[in-house]
Design an enzyme around this catalytic site. Structure first.
Site, mmCIF file in Angstrom:
data_model
loop_
_atom_site.group_PDB
_atom_site.id
_atom_site.type_symbol
_atom_site.label_atom_id
_atom_site.label_comp_id
_atom_site.label_asym_id
_atom_site.label_seq_id
_atom_site.Cartn_x
_atom_site.Cartn_y
_atom_site.Cartn_z
ATOM 1 N N SER A 184 40.103 25.186 37.877
ATOM 2 C CA SER A 184 38.791 24.918 37.260
ATOM 3 C C SER A 184 38.156 26.094 36.529
ATOM 4 O O SER A 184 37.223 25.897 35.760
ATOM 5 C CB SER A 184 37.794 24.495 38.347
ATOM 6 O OG SER A 184 38.341 23.534 39.190
ATOM 7 N N TYR A 185 38.595 27.311 36.825
ATOM 8 C CA TYR A 185 37.902 28.494 36.306
ATOM 9 C C TYR A 185 38.835 29.338 35.447
ATOM 10 O O TYR A 185 40.046 29.177 35.486
ATOM 11 C CB TYR A 185 37.355 29.340 37.469
ATOM 12 C CG TYR A 185 36.269 28.620 38.241
ATOM 13 C CD1 TYR A 185 34.959 28.588 37.755
ATOM 14 C CD2 TYR A 185 36.557 27.943 39.418
ATOM 15 C CE1 TYR A 185 33.966 27.907 38.439
ATOM 16 C CE2 TYR A 185 35.565 27.255 40.111
ATOM 17 C CZ TYR A 185 34.269 27.237 39.615
ATOM 18 O OH TYR A 185 33.284 26.561 40.282
ATOM 19 N N GLN B 195 40.180 26.714 46.328
ATOM 20 C CA GLN B 195 39.098 27.376 45.574
ATOM 21 C C GLN B 195 37.861 27.249 46.453
ATOM 22 O O GLN B 195 37.258 26.190 46.531
ATOM 23 C CB GLN B 195 38.898 26.708 44.209
ATOM 24 C CG GLN B 195 37.618 27.124 43.473
ATOM 25 C CD GLN B 195 37.546 28.608 43.126
ATOM 26 O OE1 GLN B 195 38.561 29.230 42.841
ATOM 27 N NE2 GLN B 195 36.365 29.181 43.156
ATOM 28 N N GLY C 270 39.140 32.535 35.984
ATOM 29 C CA GLY C 270 39.789 33.335 37.014
ATOM 30 C C GLY C 270 38.977 33.264 38.289
ATOM 31 O O GLY C 270 37.804 32.880 38.269
ATOM 32 N N MET C 271 39.602 33.599 39.403
ATOM 33 C CA MET C 271 38.896 33.721 40.681
ATOM 34 C C MET C 271 39.388 34.990 41.339
ATOM 35 O O MET C 271 40.582 35.170 41.555
ATOM 36 C CB MET C 271 39.161 32.493 41.576
ATOM 37 C CG MET C 271 38.476 32.560 42.933
ATOM 38 S SD MET C 271 36.666 32.640 42.768
ATOM 39 C CE MET C 271 36.257 33.672 44.175
ATOM 40 N N GLU C 272 38.423 35.847 41.684
ATOM 41 C CA GLU C 272 38.702 37.214 42.120
ATOM 42 C C GLU C 272 39.179 37.309 43.569
ATOM 43 O O GLU C 272 38.752 38.196 44.317
ATOM 44 C CB GLU C 272 37.442 38.066 41.917
ATOM 45 C CG GLU C 272 36.221 37.646 42.748
ATOM 46 C CD GLU C 272 35.318 36.597 42.129
ATOM 47 O OE1 GLU C 272 34.188 36.457 42.613
ATOM 48 O OE2 GLU C 272 35.733 35.913 41.175
ATOM 49 N N GLN D 154 34.995 29.440 46.528
ATOM 50 C CA GLN D 154 33.690 29.757 45.949
ATOM 51 C C GLN D 154 33.119 28.495 45.291
ATOM 52 O O GLN D 154 33.858 27.783 44.613
ATOM 53 C CB GLN D 154 33.835 30.863 44.896
ATOM 54 C CG GLN D 154 32.496 31.469 44.509
ATOM 55 C CD GLN D 154 32.626 32.593 43.488
ATOM 56 O OE1 GLN D 154 33.515 32.588 42.649
ATOM 57 N NE2 GLN D 154 31.746 33.568 43.551
ATOM 58 N N TYR E 20 25.908 35.423 34.434
ATOM 59 C CA TYR E 20 26.808 36.344 33.741
ATOM 60 C C TYR E 20 26.083 37.059 32.595
ATOM 61 O O TYR E 20 26.016 38.283 32.551
ATOM 62 C CB TYR E 20 28.002 35.581 33.149
ATOM 63 C CG TYR E 20 28.894 34.894 34.147
ATOM 64 C CD1 TYR E 20 30.155 35.421 34.452
ATOM 65 C CD2 TYR E 20 28.520 33.710 34.777
ATOM 66 C CE1 TYR E 20 31.007 34.794 35.353
ATOM 67 C CE2 TYR E 20 29.359 33.075 35.684
ATOM 68 C CZ TYR E 20 30.598 33.618 35.970
ATOM 69 O OH TYR E 20 31.427 32.998 36.868
ATOM 70 N N HIS F 267 37.597 41.227 33.722
ATOM 71 C CA HIS F 267 36.498 40.666 34.518
ATOM 72 C C HIS F 267 36.919 40.548 35.983
ATOM 73 O O HIS F 267 36.207 41.004 36.887
ATOM 74 C CB HIS F 267 36.102 39.295 33.956
ATOM 75 C CG HIS F 267 34.935 38.672 34.662
ATOM 76 N ND1 HIS F 267 33.629 38.917 34.295
ATOM 77 C CD2 HIS F 267 34.868 37.832 35.729
ATOM 78 C CE1 HIS F 267 32.814 38.248 35.108
ATOM 79 N NE2 HIS F 267 33.548 37.583 35.980
ATOM 80 N N GLU F 268 38.089 39.938 36.223
ATOM 81 C CA GLU F 268 38.521 39.733 37.614
ATOM 82 C C GLU F 268 38.819 41.064 38.301
ATOM 83 O O GLU F 268 38.537 41.232 39.486
ATOM 84 C CB GLU F 268 39.731 38.795 37.674
ATOM 85 C CG GLU F 268 39.506 37.422 37.037
ATOM 86 C CD GLU F 268 38.230 36.718 37.487
ATOM 87 O OE1 GLU F 268 37.782 36.918 38.626
ATOM 88 O OE2 GLU F 268 37.673 35.955 36.674
#
Length: 611
Positions: free
Chosen positions: A267-268, A135, A270-272, A137, A384, A296-297
């Site tokens: 942890s999130y 991860q 989603g991650m794009e 970001q 956001y 969202h992703e």
């Protein structure tokens, strides 16, 4: 205008040199919890007479640096807490402007790399094989490989990754074949290629016992075999969402759109990561009701991955536009009233965040100043939801959704493959709506962009779907002891899971409730039996804030059996604030810390004031 400085990076800025391409060759060692390999960076000078350059590193061991077959001098600077250590490389010959050089850096990651989580077989669903995921970001790519770890620089990449042959490696790129590792017959090499230039925070790697199912013409869903069919069902709407997103944002340029369901410690939500969105297993509600995270992703493909914030101070450009697109996708699928319902829910989330952080707190500004601040620490719903609120307000001022979607499409077209600031966005907004400048000039830009707290204006929301949630929450909030028998299971029968979630969110804003109320709520609604993670999260917070001791083990379980920070951090905070669970919360944190994601562990430790 002065060049924008990325205060989160120690590397040479994009005005000095730019990484154009990465070729990564690495081997994944589960025993030593290390990635070992060579990062070959193609770097282009942006000025004449460039004699040295600096890259970001964090907890990396550097073995050597080679240019044109010759080892060259380099120096690792002092570690500067979350920013890591600058690595200065001396160039054997000075570069002129636009000249390129390939720098090959042999490196190894640390077992405590903040970019990587290494899971034991016991932490996986299959219980048989270890698992690794990254991860990057916001600023963790430097703990994975040496780089210019700033979103202001975009590069293409190729990779060859050696892993134990019983495992599968995937990256944020197109899969480009696999073959036995010539150096070791017990291993396999997977190849990857990402031809679209991306900021390095989108470089991603996962290694595990992964299987896939095809759920659309350009989509496979990947996970351990235990979740793969459930995931394929949950995300079956992916292609219809992608088509809507292309209609709103323009062509999908990345080829494949795969999705990976990670183990629970991710942890999130989603991650794009391009070509391979990472998502939390807490989305597996069984009824597709949490698919807004998928929308969202998908939306990030355009806003974030094609058009990128130049520094993390402007993170709202990524997230505000993505939430705006996400809600339009859901609106197209489920109706305009549904879009407004989620928009209003987002305003509620923003109110909660501002209340928690404090209305004068600097992180509640839309454009933040991250000088000497770790972006992970500043992270909240503000970019956001305050970002979305600004765009939603502008939509209402400038002529409605179709008009503003026209702007959004033009914005993506104008800034694709670039990294931009809030000023770039605002200047383009004014030029796109040049016939409406008088309207734009009425906006209190300073309050919206640079002032803390709630926005100066609340947009208008259609209340149709929210009214029932408010009515039921008000009944509970105002009920006296004698009224509790007026509640029954039929209260929820006409509410969607989205509305049940919003009802609890409304009650939670007025927490604590009298303990008798919460016990009665469990009696009539059996909330403990609800598996939808968003509903369960709000229900357990309500129980703990209302001091129901019986809920303590349930809240501790949810805080630890998954690691999505949106859930884990508030649950731990609530448990620590309740005298009956304070000590247990801290003991539980210490007991689970070693198996938590490194960033989650750090932030929960800060929340509990034990780190």
């Amino acid at each position: 205008m002065p060049e924008v400085v990325d205060t989160c990076s120690l590397a040479s800025p994009a005005t000095v040199c730019r990484t154009k391409h990465l070729h990564l060759r690495c081997s994944v060692d589960f025993t030593r919890r290390a990635l070992t390999g060579v990062a070959a960076l193609t770097i282009q000078s942006q000025e004449d007479n460039l004699r040295s350059l600096i890259l970001d590193t964090k907890d990396l061991t550097i073995e050597k640096v080679v240019i044109n077959g010759q080892e060259v001098k380099y120096a690792l600077g002092e570690k500067q807490s979350y920013k890591g250590s600058p690595m200065e490389i001396s160039l054997p010959i000075a570069l002129s402007k636009n000249q390129e050089v390939v720098i090959e850096i042999s490196f190894e990651t640390s077992p405590k790399s903040s970019a990587l989580q290494w899971l034991t077989p016991e932490q996986t669903s299959g219980k048989e094989h270890p698992y690794l995921f990254s991860q990057c970001q916001a600023i963790h790519c430097r703990a994975f490989l040496p780089c210019q770890d700033t979103p202001s620089v975009k590069l293409t990449y190729t990779a060859e990754v050696s892993v134990p042959k019983e495992l599968v490696a995937l990256m944020s790129a197109i899969r480009d074949g696999e073959a036995p590792d010539p150096a070791d017959p017990s291993r396999k090499i997977y190849k990857f290629s990402q031809k679209v230039p991306i900021p390095c925070y989108l470089i991603a790697l996962v290694v595990g016992a992964l299987e896939s199912r095809k759920i659309g013409p350009r989509t496979l869903v990947w996970s351990e075999k235990e979740q793969v069919d459930k995931s394929a069902y949950e995300f079956s709407e992916t292609e219809s969402m992608l088509k809507i997103a292309e209609d709103l944002g323009g062509p999908y340029v990345w080829g494949q759109y795969d999705r990976l369901v990670l183990p629970p410690s991710f942890s999130y939500g989603g991650m794009e990561n391009p070509c391979l969105t990472f998502v939390t297993p807490t989305l597996l509600a069984g009824d597709k009701s949490l698919s807004n995270v998928i929308a969202h992703e998908i939306s990030h493909t355009w806003t974030g991955n094609l058009v990128t914030n130049k520094t993390w101070d402007h993170f709202w450009l990524n997230e505000g536009h993505t939430v705006y697109l996400e809600r339009h996708i859901c609106g197209r699928l489920f109706g305009e009233k549904f879009r407004h319902f989620h928009a209003l829910g987002g305003w509620g989330e923003l109110q909660n965040t501002v209340k928690t952080l404090g209305e004068t707190q600097a992180f509640t500004k839309l454009v933040v100043d991250l000088t000497d601040t770790d972006p992970d620490v500043a992270y909240s719903s503000v970019p956001y939801e305050k970002g979305f609120a600004l765009l939603f307000h502008l939509e209402q001022l400038l002529g409605g959704p179709e008009v503003f979607l026209g702007f959004l499409k033009a914005y993506v077209e104008k800034f694709s493959y670039k990294s931009i600031t809030t000023d770039d966005w605002k200047n383009f907004l004014f030029s796109h709506f040049k016939d409406k400048v008088d309207i734009l000039n009425q906006v209190d830009w300073d309050a919206w962009l640079y002032s803390p707290g709630l926005p100066p204006i609340k947009p208008n929301y259609d209340m149709t779907l929210t009214n029932a949630c408010i009515a039921l929450s008000q009944r509970w909030i105002t009920a006296k002891e004698k009224d509790l028998n007026t509640f029954s299971a039929t209260d929820l029968k006409d509410l969607s899971s989205h509305q049940v979630n919003e009802f609890l969110a409304q009650v939670l804003q007025r927490a604590p409730l009298p303990l008798g109320h919460v016990k009665r709520m469990q009696e009539v609604y059996n909330c403990n039996a609800i598996n939808n993670s968003e509903i369960r999260f709000r229900w357990l917070r309500l129980c703990i804030q209302s001091k129901w001791e019986e809920a303590i083990p349930l809240a501790l379980k949810m805080a630890t059996e998954q690691g999505r920070m949106k859930f884990t951090r508030p649950l731990f905070k609530d448990l620590a604030a309740f005298d009956k669970s304070h000590d247990q919360a801290i003991q539980t944190y210490h007991a689970h810390k070693a198996s938590m994601h490194p960033v989650t562990a750090m932030l929960v430790g800060k929340d509990l004031k034990v780190e």
